[in-house]
Each structure stands twice: as structure tokens, then as C-alpha cells.
Design a protein around this motif. Sequence first.
Motif, PDB file in Angstrom:
ATOM      1  N   UNK A 185      51.779   2.178  -5.309  1.00 46.23           N
ATOM      2  CA  UNK A 185      52.714   3.117  -4.690  1.00 46.23           C
ATOM      3  C   UNK A 185      52.972   4.305  -5.620  1.00 46.23           C
ATOM      4  N   UNK A 186      53.638   5.295  -5.054  1.00 48.29           N
ATOM      5  CA  UNK A 186      54.052   6.479  -5.817  1.00 48.29           C
ATOM      6  C   UNK A 186      55.499   6.786  -5.466  1.00 48.29           C
ATOM      7  N   UNK A 187      56.316   7.026  -6.479  1.00 48.89           N
ATOM      8  CA  UNK A 187      57.731   7.342  -6.247  1.00 48.89           C
ATOM      9  C   UNK A 187      57.837   8.757  -5.696  1.00 48.89           C
ATOM     10  N   UNK A 188      58.383   8.884  -4.478  1.00 49.09           N
ATOM     11  CA  UNK A 188      58.513  10.215  -3.871  1.00 49.09           C
ATOM     12  C   UNK A 188      59.970  10.689  -3.859  1.00 49.09           C
ATOM     13  N   UNK A 189      60.887   9.734  -4.146  1.00 48.25           N
ATOM     14  CA  UNK A 189      62.308  10.113  -4.163  1.00 48.25           C
ATOM     15  C   UNK A 189      63.076   9.059  -4.947  1.00 48.25           C
ATOM     16  N   UNK A 190      64.038   9.493  -5.766  1.00 47.98           N
ATOM     17  CA  UNK A 190      64.840   8.526  -6.519  1.00 47.98           C
ATOM     18  C   UNK A 190      66.255   9.050  -6.684  1.00 47.98           C
ATOM     19  N   UNK A 191      67.232   8.136  -6.560  1.00 41.93           N
ATOM     20  CA  UNK A 191      68.637   8.510  -6.712  1.00 41.93           C
ATOM     21  C   UNK A 191      69.481   7.271  -6.960  1.00 41.93           C
ATOM     22  N   UNK A 192      70.064   7.181  -8.170  1.00 38.78           N
ATOM     23  CA  UNK A 192      70.999   6.099  -8.510  1.00 38.78           C
ATOM     24  C   UNK A 192      70.449   4.699  -8.212  1.00 38.78           C
ATOM     25  N   UNK A 193      69.231   4.459  -8.648  1.00 45.13           N
ATOM     26  CA  UNK A 193      68.640   3.133  -8.466  1.00 45.13           C
ATOM     27  C   UNK A 193      68.036   2.890  -7.108  1.00 45.13           C
ATOM     28  N   UNK A 194      68.066   3.890  -6.234  1.00 47.41           N
ATOM     29  CA  UNK A 194      67.433   3.778  -4.916  1.00 47.41           C
ATOM     30  C   UNK A 194      66.159   4.616  -4.928  1.00 47.41           C
TER      31      UNK A 194
ATOM     32  N   UNK B 225      60.542  10.572 -10.393  1.00 48.67           N
ATOM     33  CA  UNK B 225      59.807  10.945  -9.184  1.00 48.67           C
ATOM     34  C   UNK B 225      58.398  11.381  -9.551  1.00 48.67           C
ATOM     35  N   UNK B 226      57.437  10.986  -8.746  1.00 48.81           N
ATOM     36  CA  UNK B 226      56.042  11.337  -9.000  1.00 48.81           C
ATOM     37  C   UNK B 226      55.274  10.283  -9.765  1.00 48.81           C
ATOM     38  N   UNK B 227      55.984   9.261 -10.290  1.00 49.45           N
ATOM     39  CA  UNK B 227      55.342   8.217 -11.084  1.00 49.45           C
ATOM     40  C   UNK B 227      54.585   7.238 -10.188  1.00 49.45           C
ATOM     41  N   UNK B 228      53.387   6.851 -10.632  1.00 44.56           N
ATOM     42  CA  UNK B 228      52.642   5.805  -9.938  1.00 44.56           C
ATOM     43  C   UNK B 228      53.135   4.441 -10.437  1.00 44.56           C
TER      44      UNK B 228
END
Length: 376
Positions: free
Chosen positions: A265-274, A294-297
Motif C-alpha cells: 500500500x501507499x499512504x495517501x492521507x494521514x491525520x492523528x493516527x488515522x 504521506x506518500x510512504x510505501x
Amino acid sequence: MLEIANLIKSFPGEKPKGHKGAPPKVLAINDVNLQVERGEMFTLLGPSGCGKTTTLRSIAGLEAPDSGKITVGGRTFFHAGDGVPTVNVAANQRGLGMVFQSYAIWPHMTVFDNVAFPLQVMPRNTRPSKKEIKARVMRVLETLELAHYADRQATKLSGGQQQRLALGRGIIIEPELLLLDEPLSNLDAKLRESLRFELKRLQRELGITSIYVTHDQVEALSLSSNIAVMKDGAVQQVGKPRDIYERPRNHFVADFIGTSNFIEAKVIESSNGEYRLETAAGVLKVSSGASVPTGTKVVASIRPESMDLSTQPIASENVWQGRVVARAFLGDAVDHVVAVGETEVRVRTAASVSLEPGTEVYVHLKAESISLVPAD
């Protein structure tokens, strides 16, 4: 109680053909640091060759590490490197109990004499009286439910009884630390399961700090206060069984402990542990304490039993539609392999739920049950 600091142990490797000079060294223990509290059942877990038994043997004094420090109850057993004079207390001076993979009982002795032997060979000035030896041996045999076999030849006991006898001989000296090297591996599956609970009960009743070596994940999860997972001589993660299982730190730990689905997967959004992850099968929402920009594989690790399976649409986030391609009855559960596009996931359900291959299904992946581990 037990502290291991910067422990390193190497062995000579194979000498390549045409190689001149000393053979290259192979690291069996690579900078191991561990701390074990008094009264713990602490397990070293990992595949063959990971360094767990070498670590145990180093604590026992059966191996001399290259460098590092081993301290038990404030007493230094080994210290080398750091520009200090080398300390290496002999194995028979460490006062530790040890139970081996083989029972190693004396075949010509009775059950009583096998357990009494470590007390009988103690130096004269520290050896208990015959009366005290008898009282201590009978107390241990009663705890192990072997008292009525005291006069029987040790070789006439069953496998499980012989293993308990070996344990009794390890604890009779009332050691500060008990070392157990895969003591149940020679027993059949049913007996191993019953002795796991017996061993855990005894360890808690006696309060003996114990180091347990095993490659069996179920054994480690059911017995341990804390687990150190090892690979290639290094500690990958230390934690309580539930933390190791539910929050693995890396791909190796997640894969070695139990069964897991791994979804790139790839992180497309992150906020407060979500987090919102982009995967080949669709978007996933994940709740995680990991700090991932964000953007990390990453790799999403999902246990088969942490997903729900239904033939009816599920009103929730993280629901994928797929098709059952295979199933396997496990006795107390059924494993279903579900194809979601090009991705296949393994879902474990109750034994009462068994869906035929070809069935259209919905898979619910619970956000709080998904672990994020670094992509290799």
C-alpha cells in the motif's frame, strides 16, 4: 534481574575455496540487549539459527561471547570488551537451573535420586542435611505430581513424566534463574499442550524467573510474560504476547508470529493516527499508532481472524467485494481464500460458516486491527 548488554558472539564460518588466512566469522549473536524482570517467564523466539539457543548458552556459561555483559541479580557473570578485564564466571559457579531439550535424566537412579542429585553434589559447606534434602525433594515431587513415583526407576516414567522430572531437577536448587531450552519439543502435540499449562502454573506458583527458548509461536504466546523475537542473531521486537501478535514492528515479526495477509500500500492521507491507504484492491482506512508520512510505501498486515465475511452487503468502511476461491476446514474454524480483483486475502470464520468456492462475498477489514509495517 537479568540484564544483557551489547552481547556479541561469532563462530568461524566456512573457508571459501582458495581463500587464504583465517575463515570469515559468522555472527550468531549480533549486539543483543535484553532486560528481564524478577518472576517473569521471558521467551526467546525465532527460527532455527536465529541465535536464541546461543544466547541461552551464553547466560548459562556454556558459551563465551566475544564481547558484552551479562548480569544476574546484580552479579556479573560475563563482561568483555570496553577495555575492562574479562570476567567469565564458570558455568558450575553461576547457580542457574537448566532444563534441556533431551530429558538428560540418570537412567540408573530412581525418581527421588534424580531430583536429589544436584543437592547431594553441592560443596560440603553448603550442602543441606539429608533430612532437609528429603523434605525439599518430596516438596518438589508433590508440586510436580510425581511424589507417588519417588521410588520408581526414572526410565519407567512416561515421556511427560520424565520431562516433569527434568524440570524438578532444574528447580530443586531454587535457582535465581531457570533456563529452558525447548523442553517440550520431544513430546507429542497433545502432551505438549497440557504441559504448557502445567509449566506456566508451576512457574507462577514458584515465582522462578525463567528464560524459555522455542521456535513454536503458540508455545511462546501461551507461556510468556514477554517475548523477544530474534532473526539472524538480532532482536527484532520485545513485548508482551498480545502486543507482538497485534502490533508487529516489521514484516518478519508479522509473518513469523501466526498467519497474516500482507497487502502492499501507499499512504495517501494521514491525520492523528488515522491513515488512508491506496492498495491494488481499493482504499483502506487504518487506525495506527505508527508515525508514517504521506506518500510512504508500507505493507498492511491483517490477521485472518480480524476480518468479517458475509454474503450480504456490509454497511461500513473498508468493505471489499470478492469471490471465494478456496476453503479449508480447521476443526474450530474455516479458512476462506477470497479473491478481490488481483488480490487474494485469507479470512478465518467460525466453523459454522463455510462458503463454497465461487460464492460472491463481502469482506470487512477492521481499521483498528490493521498493522502498518515498513515495506521491504
